[in-house]
Design a protein around this motif. Structure first.
Motif, short mmCIF file in Angstrom:
data_model
loop_
_atom_site.label_atom_id
_atom_site.label_comp_id
_atom_site.label_asym_id
_atom_site.label_seq_id
_atom_site.Cartn_x
_atom_site.Cartn_y
_atom_site.Cartn_z
N GLN A 11 -46.40 -3.30 17.72
CA GLN A 11 -45.45 -2.21 17.64
C GLN A 11 -45.95 -1.18 16.64
OE1 GLN A 11 -41.90 -5.44 17.91
NE2 GLN A 11 -41.48 -3.62 16.80
N GLN A 12 -45.90 0.10 17.03
CA GLN A 12 -46.32 1.15 16.12
C GLN A 12 -45.22 1.48 15.12
OE1 GLN A 12 -47.53 4.39 18.63
NE2 GLN A 12 -49.57 3.57 18.90
N VAL A 13 -43.98 1.30 15.52
CA VAL A 13 -42.86 1.60 14.65
C VAL A 13 -42.39 0.30 14.00
CG1 VAL A 13 -40.57 2.61 14.50
CG2 VAL A 13 -42.20 3.47 16.19
N SER A 14 -42.24 0.31 12.70
CA SER A 14 -41.83 -0.89 11.97
C SER A 14 -40.32 -1.02 12.00
CB SER A 14 -42.32 -0.80 10.53
OG SER A 14 -41.72 -1.79 9.73
N ILE A 15 -39.85 -2.26 11.87
CA ILE A 15 -38.41 -2.46 11.79
C ILE A 15 -37.86 -1.89 10.49
CG2 ILE A 15 -38.30 -4.47 13.29
CD1 ILE A 15 -38.41 -6.21 10.81
N GLU A 16 -38.75 -1.49 9.56
CA GLU A 16 -38.30 -0.78 8.38
C GLU A 16 -37.78 0.60 8.76
OE1 GLU A 16 -41.62 -0.65 5.78
OE2 GLU A 16 -41.69 -2.82 5.43
N ASP A 17 -38.31 1.15 9.85
CA ASP A 17 -37.85 2.44 10.35
C ASP A 17 -36.58 2.29 11.16
OD1 ASP A 17 -40.17 3.96 9.38
OD2 ASP A 17 -41.29 2.83 10.87
N THR A 18 -36.55 1.30 12.04
CA THR A 18 -35.37 1.02 12.86
C THR A 18 -35.52 -0.34 13.51
OG1 THR A 18 -34.03 1.72 14.74
CG2 THR A 18 -36.39 2.19 14.85
N CYS A 70 -42.46 9.50 10.97
CA CYS A 70 -43.80 9.97 11.36
C CYS A 70 -44.71 10.14 10.14
CB CYS A 70 -43.68 11.28 12.12
SG CYS A 70 -42.94 11.08 13.76
N GLU A 71 -44.13 10.47 9.01
CA GLU A 71 -44.94 10.57 7.77
C GLU A 71 -45.48 9.20 7.38
OE1 GLU A 71 -44.47 11.97 3.09
OE2 GLU A 71 -42.89 12.43 4.55
N ARG A 72 -44.64 8.18 7.49
CA ARG A 72 -45.09 6.83 7.15
C ARG A 72 -46.16 6.35 8.13
NH1 ARG A 72 -44.87 1.89 8.44
NH2 ARG A 72 -43.65 2.28 10.32
N LEU A 73 -46.03 6.75 9.40
CA LEU A 73 -46.99 6.35 10.41
C LEU A 73 -48.21 7.26 10.44
CD1 LEU A 73 -44.51 5.56 13.33
CD2 LEU A 73 -45.72 3.91 11.90
N GLN A 74 -48.22 8.28 9.54
CA GLN A 74 -49.36 9.20 9.40
C GLN A 74 -49.60 10.03 10.67
OE1 GLN A 74 -52.63 6.68 8.07
NE2 GLN A 74 -51.94 6.79 5.95
N TYR A 75 -48.50 10.42 11.31
CA TYR A 75 -48.61 11.36 12.42
C TYR A 75 -48.86 12.75 11.83
CZ TYR A 75 -46.83 8.27 16.13
OH TYR A 75 -46.66 7.27 17.05
#
Length: 331
Positions: free
Chosen positions: A7-14, A312-317
């Motif tokens: 998963q690219q999005v962490s459960i910390e995000d949602t 997106c900042e945390r994922l470095q987009y």
């Protein structure tokens, strides 16, 4: 089927994700083959049963689902705290219910003596399995593979049943979650497969409505369907695990929205439901737009601009995808 990607999005995000899987054109999830006249409606039951079984093994719960003619929608909640509380034995038991495990895990569960090197290696496997049991990619892989095998066996054929990898959207805030759940629950209404949400076969809204009608206190956590993530009531301090809304408010809102969607039946958003939309930061026009076009409106993420930018900042987009659409939808 290829190994699931991380998963690219962490459960910390949602912890909430909207997933969609579609059949290849030649395959039937359900419906009737116009050429042969053969009905495949029973496959909806296969999918619904498997979908509601998997949360017993995964640290993933179901917030909403709808099984359509050639695809299905599901809104998943990843309960990572639950998986962290599992003892090693429980992780192995859950994984063995899905796969055979390996020689080390089988020996461990039989009570055989393991040396330090074997125990250290087993810990690596357990950590990996614990992670997989909180991963939506593994959840969807096991769900789709099991249905594909049953369908191919029934059709006496081999080959791809599903149209590649499932589509996933991260729901970044409460408004996105509510709009997506309503979009999923109202799928049969938009497709003219049902006249009311409670008549929509193979959907979470039907399951919730039937349970609510029989319950003495429908908003109570323990009087809601045990197969689904419960509604925990309005946001408050120390709110229990669940969706931050009253079940009865959600049912009323979805019913009102469904009436408006249907051209042959008059409907309106009541004052009580309007207050819910106001709390979510939505107006009636934006709510109706999202509950009819959610999947096509958003790409990878759905949520307000602030939440989208921080994720997106945390994922470095370099640039937040779908920023203008999120800004327009959620204000």
């Amino acid at each position: 089927m290829p190994k699931p990607r991380k998963q690219q999005v962490s459960i910390e995000d949602t912890p909430y994700y909207h997933c969609v899987s579609r059949c290849v054109r030649r395959a039937f999830l359900c419906g009737t083959d116009s050429v042969t006249g053969e009905s495949y409606e029973h496959r909806r039951g296969w999918l619904e049963n498997k979908l509601l079984e998997l949360p017993k093994l995964f640290a993933i719960q179901i917030a909403a689902y709808a099984i359509m003619s050639n695809h299905y929608h599901v809104v998943l909640y990843v309960d990572s705290d639950s998986s962290k509380s599992w003892a090693d034995e429980e992780v192995i038991e859950r994984w063995h219910s899905l796969f055979k495990g390996n020689l080390l895990s089988q020996r461990f569960m039989r009570g055989d003596a393991l040396n330090k090197a074997d125990l250290a290696r087993l810990q690596i496997y357990i950590a990996e399995w614990r992670s997989r049991l909180t991963d939506i990619s593994w959840f969807m892989r096991i769900l789709n593979e099991s249905i594909a095998r049953e369908a191919n066996l029934e059709d006496d054929c081999t080959g791809r049943f599903w149209e590649g990898r499932f589509k996933s959207q991260a729901l970044l805030d409460e408004a996105a979650l509510a709009a997506c759940m309503a979009y999923v629950d109202l799928n049969p209404i938009r497709a003219c497969m049902a006249k009311t949400p409670e008549d929509s076969e193979y959907t979470s809204i039907k399951l919730r409505a039937e349970k609510a009608q029989a319950a003495h206190s429908p908003n109570h956590l323990h009087q809601q369907p045990k197969e689904l993530l419960p509604f925990a009531g309005n946001p408050r301090q120390d709110i229990p695990k669940g969706i931050a809304m009253k079940l009865t408010d959600y049912l009323e809102l979805v019913d009102a929205t469904g009436r408006i969607i249907r051209d042959d039946k008059r409907g309106f958003i009541s004052d009580n439901s309007a207050k819910i939309l106001e709390r979510l930061g939505l107006d009636e026009e934006r709510w109706l737009s999202m509950t009819q076009n959610f999947e096509n409106t958003f790409s990878t993420f759905a949520g307000n601009e602030q939440k989208l930018r921080s994720t997106c900042e945390r994922l470095q987009y370099q640039r937040p995808p779908g920023l203008n659409r999120c800004r327009t939808a959620f204000g």
